[in-house]
Structures are given as structure tokens and as C-alpha cells.
Design a protein around this motif. Structure first.
Motif, PDB file in Angstrom:
ATOM      1  N   TYR A 128      62.496  35.668  22.620  1.00 15.22           N
ATOM      2  CA  TYR A 128      62.020  35.335  24.326  1.00 15.22           C
ATOM      3  C   TYR A 128      60.852  36.258  24.637  1.00 15.22           C
ATOM      4  N   ASP A 129      61.242  37.540  25.209  1.00 11.51           N
ATOM      5  CA  ASP A 129      60.350  38.712  25.558  1.00 11.51           C
ATOM      6  C   ASP A 129      58.502  38.778  24.907  1.00 11.51           C
ATOM      7  N   THR A 130      58.689  38.357  23.781  1.00 12.60           N
ATOM      8  CA  THR A 130      57.054  37.674  22.900  1.00 12.60           C
ATOM      9  C   THR A 130      56.490  36.531  23.053  1.00 12.60           C
ATOM     10  N   GLY A 131      57.448  35.445  23.180  1.00 14.13           N
ATOM     11  CA  GLY A 131      57.136  34.597  23.838  1.00 14.13           C
ATOM     12  C   GLY A 131      56.801  33.625  25.109  1.00 14.13           C
ATOM     13  N   LYS A 132      56.257  34.560  26.307  1.00 17.58           N
ATOM     14  CA  LYS A 132      55.866  34.558  27.544  1.00 17.58           C
ATOM     15  C   LYS A 132      54.737  34.690  27.505  1.00 17.58           C
ATOM     16  N   PRO A 133      53.917  34.500  28.264  1.00 19.61           N
ATOM     17  CA  PRO A 133      52.540  34.246  28.170  1.00 19.61           C
ATOM     18  C   PRO A 133      52.594  35.346  29.271  1.00 19.61           C
ATOM     19  N   ASN A 134      51.933  36.131  28.652  1.00 24.14           N
ATOM     20  CA  ASN A 134      51.577  37.531  28.960  1.00 24.14           C
ATOM     21  C   ASN A 134      49.476  38.005  29.080  1.00 24.14           C
ATOM     22  N   ASP A 135      49.015  37.455  30.070  1.00 22.94           N
ATOM     23  CA  ASP A 135      47.464  37.434  29.727  1.00 22.94           C
ATOM     24  C   ASP A 135      46.900  39.607  30.177  1.00 22.94           C
ATOM     25  N   THR A 136      47.505  39.829  31.221  1.00 23.42           N
ATOM     26  CA  THR A 136      47.312  40.958  31.394  1.00 23.42           C
ATOM     27  C   THR A 136      47.577  42.293  30.649  1.00 23.42           C
ATOM     28  N   ILE A 137      47.427  43.116  30.721  1.00 17.38           N
ATOM     29  CA  ILE A 137      47.572  44.325  30.094  1.00 17.38           C
ATOM     30  C   ILE A 137      47.625  45.243  31.446  1.00 17.38           C
ATOM     31  N   ASN A 138      48.682  45.812  31.647  1.00 14.65           N
ATOM     32  CA  ASN A 138      49.371  47.290  32.189  1.00 14.65           C
ATOM     33  C   ASN A 138      49.283  48.372  31.738  1.00 14.65           C
ATOM     34  N   ILE A 139      47.680  48.949  32.158  1.00 12.41           N
ATOM     35  CA  ILE A 139      47.422  50.407  31.828  1.00 12.41           C
ATOM     36  C   ILE A 139      47.574  51.301  32.465  1.00 12.41           C
ATOM     37  N   ARG A 140      48.383  52.634  32.775  1.00 12.27           N
ATOM     38  CA  ARG A 140      48.372  53.160  33.553  1.00 12.27           C
ATOM     39  C   ARG A 140      48.100  54.830  33.542  1.00 12.27           C
ATOM     40  N   HIS A 141      47.910  55.654  33.941  1.00 18.32           N
ATOM     41  CA  HIS A 141      48.583  56.895  33.299  1.00 18.32           C
ATOM     42  C   HIS A 141      49.979  57.124  33.962  1.00 18.32           C
ATOM     43  N   ILE A 142      50.065  58.506  33.245  1.00 14.30           N
ATOM     44  CA  ILE A 142      51.465  58.956  33.242  1.00 14.30           C
ATOM     45  C   ILE A 142      51.346  60.149  34.807  1.00 14.30           C
ATOM     46  N   GLU A 143      52.668  59.302  35.796  1.00 15.73           N
ATOM     47  CA  GLU A 143      53.067  60.435  36.788  1.00 15.73           C
ATOM     48  C   GLU A 143      54.057  61.606  36.964  1.00 15.73           C
ATOM     49  N   ASN A 144      53.915  62.646  37.285  1.00 19.35           N
ATOM     50  CA  ASN A 144      54.591  63.504  36.904  1.00 19.35           C
ATOM     51  C   ASN A 144      55.313  63.215  38.461  1.00 19.35           C
ATOM     52  N   PRO A 145      56.778  62.991  38.051  1.00 19.05           N
ATOM     53  CA  PRO A 145      58.470  63.104  38.616  1.00 19.05           C
ATOM     54  C   PRO A 145      58.124  63.959  40.117  1.00 19.05           C
ATOM     55  N   VAL A 146      58.279  65.142  39.160  1.00 14.16           N
ATOM     56  CA  VAL A 146      58.029  66.674  40.064  1.00 14.16           C
ATOM     57  C   VAL A 146      57.180  66.734  41.082  1.00 14.16           C
ATOM     58  N   LEU A 147      56.257  65.515  41.271  1.00 14.51           N
ATOM     59  CA  LEU A 147      54.784  66.036  42.142  1.00 14.51           C
ATOM     60  C   LEU A 147      54.431  64.840  42.948  1.00 14.51           C
ATOM     61  N   LYS A 148      55.685  64.115  42.701  1.00 16.66           N
ATOM     62  CA  LYS A 148      56.113  62.998  43.396  1.00 16.66           C
ATOM     63  C   LYS A 148      56.265  63.678  45.257  1.00 16.66           C
ATOM     64  N   SER A 149      57.170  63.976  44.171  1.00 18.55           N
ATOM     65  CA  SER A 149      58.522  65.161  45.176  1.00 18.55           C
ATOM     66  C   SER A 149      57.694  66.001  45.720  1.00 18.55           C
ATOM     67  N   LYS A 150      58.060  65.733  47.849  1.00 20.20           N
ATOM     68  CA  LYS A 150      57.912  66.503  48.379  1.00 20.20           C
ATOM     69  C   LYS A 150      58.608  67.183  49.798  1.00 20.20           C
ATOM     70  N   ASN A 151      59.950  67.258  48.815  1.00 16.81           N
ATOM     71  CA  ASN A 151      60.597  68.615  49.587  1.00 16.81           C
ATOM     72  C   ASN A 151      60.830  69.496  48.831  1.00 16.81           C
ATOM     73  N   PRO A 152      60.008  70.932  48.959  1.00 16.83           N
ATOM     74  CA  PRO A 152      60.057  71.723  47.386  1.00 16.83           C
ATOM     75  C   PRO A 152      60.936  73.353  47.715  1.00 16.83           C
ATOM     76  N   ALA A 153      62.566  72.237  48.441  1.00 16.75           N
ATOM     77  CA  ALA A 153      63.360  72.967  47.588  1.00 16.75           C
ATOM     78  C   ALA A 153      63.543  72.458  46.095  1.00 16.75           C
ATOM     79  N   ARG A 154      63.341  71.050  45.878  1.00 18.61           N
ATOM     80  CA  ARG A 154      63.540  70.236  45.009  1.00 18.61           C
ATOM     81  C   ARG A 154      63.107  70.742  43.646  1.00 18.61           C
ATOM     82  N   LEU A 155      61.635  71.590  44.383  1.00 20.87           N
ATOM     83  CA  LEU A 155      60.688  72.608  42.866  1.00 20.87           C
ATOM     84  C   LEU A 155      61.276  73.619  41.922  1.00 20.87           C
ATOM     85  N   GLN A 156      62.577  74.109  43.002  1.00 21.80           N
ATOM     86  CA  GLN A 156      63.282  75.411  42.246  1.00 21.80           C
ATOM     87  C   GLN A 156      63.936  74.980  41.209  1.00 21.80           C
TER      88      GLN A 156
END
Length: 87
Positions: A44-72
Motif C-alpha cells: 500500500y505504501d509503495t503503491g501511493k503516487p509520490n512525485d516529490t522527494i522531501n529532503i531536509r536537514h536534520i534539526e537538533n531538538p535541543v536547539l529548538k528549545s527556548k527554555n534555558p532550564a531544559r538545557l541543563q
């Protein structure tokens, strides 16, 4: 662990042969259904038409956090608190 498996083997051998065949057949049918489901999902998954390829950079989830307490580092904080704790 060996004792557990030995007890399990003894219980299996104590069952009548007809029951052993019945349980084996149930497990095989369950395995067959699971396998058919996985193969169906892959088809089923391979039979779905998908013309676009999504290529994105891997993002660090720690850097997304704005709360400095979580970085400790919580482990070092806990160890420091235990070390400096009054008795």
C-alpha cells in the motif's frame, strides 16, 4: 532462566498431542495474519503516487528549545545537590 524454560517445556510436553497441534496451528495462523498485514502495508505504501522527494536537514531538538532550564544536565544537577546536601 533455565528453570523457567524447563518448567515451560514440561508443561508443553504434559499437554495432549491434539492440544499441542491446536496451539501450534493458532500461532501459525496468527503469524500468517501478521505477515500478510505487514506485506499489505508495504504494498500500500509503495503503491501511493509520490512525485516529490522531501529532503531536509536534520534539526537538533535541543536547539529548538527556548527554555534555558531544559538545557541543563539534570544528572549533574542531581549529583551536585546530593553532594552538597547537609546531613
Amino acid at each position: 532462566m533455565d528453570r523457567f524454560f524447563d518448567k515451560l517445556d514440561e508443561r508443553w510436553r504434559a499437554l495432549p498431542v491434539r492440544k499441542q497441534h491446536q496451539y501450534t496451528l493458532y500461532f501459525f495462523v496468527g503469524y500468517l495474519l501478521l505477515t500478510a498485514g505487514v506485506i499489505g502495508k508495504v504494498v500500500y505504501d509503495t503503491g501511493k503516487p509520490n512525485d516529490t522527494i522531501n529532503i531536509r536537514h536534520i534539526e537538533n531538538p535541543v536547539l529548538k528549545s527556548k527554555n534555558p532550564a531544559r538545557l541543563q544536565d539534570s544528572v549533574s544537577t542531581i549529583l551536585k545537590n546530593q553532594f552538597y546536601e547537609r546531613k
